[in-house]
Scaffold this active site. Sequence first.
Site, PDB file in Angstrom:
ATOM      1  N   CYS A  46       0.826  -1.206   0.000  1.00  0.00           N
ATOM      2  CA  CYS A  46       0.000   0.000   0.000  1.00  0.00           C
ATOM      3  C   CYS A  46       0.862   1.258   0.000  1.00  0.00           C
ATOM      4  CB  CYS A  46      -0.950  -0.019   1.201  1.00  0.00           C
ATOM      5  SG  CYS A  46      -2.105  -1.419   1.132  1.00  0.00           S
ATOM      6  N   THR A  47       1.995   1.207   0.681  1.00  0.00           N
ATOM      7  CA  THR A  47       2.920   2.348   0.680  1.00  0.00           C
ATOM      8  C   THR A  47       3.507   2.537  -0.713  1.00  0.00           C
ATOM      9  OG1 THR A  47       3.419   2.036   3.020  1.00  0.00           O
ATOM     10  CG2 THR A  47       5.010   3.311   1.714  1.00  0.00           C
TER      11      THR A  47
END
Length: 155
Positions: A46-47
């Site tokens: 997600c980062t």
Amino acid sequence: MNEVVEGALAPQFNLPRDGGGNVSLTELAGKTVVLYAYPKDDTSGCTTEALDFTALADEFAKVGAVIVGLSPDPVKAHDKFIAKHDLGIILASDEDKSVLEAYGVWKEKSMYGRTYMGVERSTFIIDGRGTVVRVWRKVKVKGHAQTVLEAVKSL
């Protein structure tokens, strides 16, 4: 379970967002919206996805597109995530998962033999009239933001 498909009207949303206030599809009318659903703030995939969209945010803006990340995390988590990674995109909070369900991305998943409910990483391009024009499900992060940018440019 709803499955949002290309050509359908996008489900409306009005959700709390990072930094306070709300973000809604109605307020973004007339703009192309890249709505991407992701499982959890500050996890590796997600980062990477958020950083990739941030890196291309100016290019999306040049073609009239707004990027909105959507997850069930609370606004406070979004604010920390943005500050930690200097993100330049909108993050919307769907704690009750109603919008995630409306887009058909809150699904049963399994890992290591255990089943649980979670977000299926997905991206939707919504045109200025509110129509879904592209859908990607079960997204693989590597190169995805660039693929989405090319799709937006081709509209």
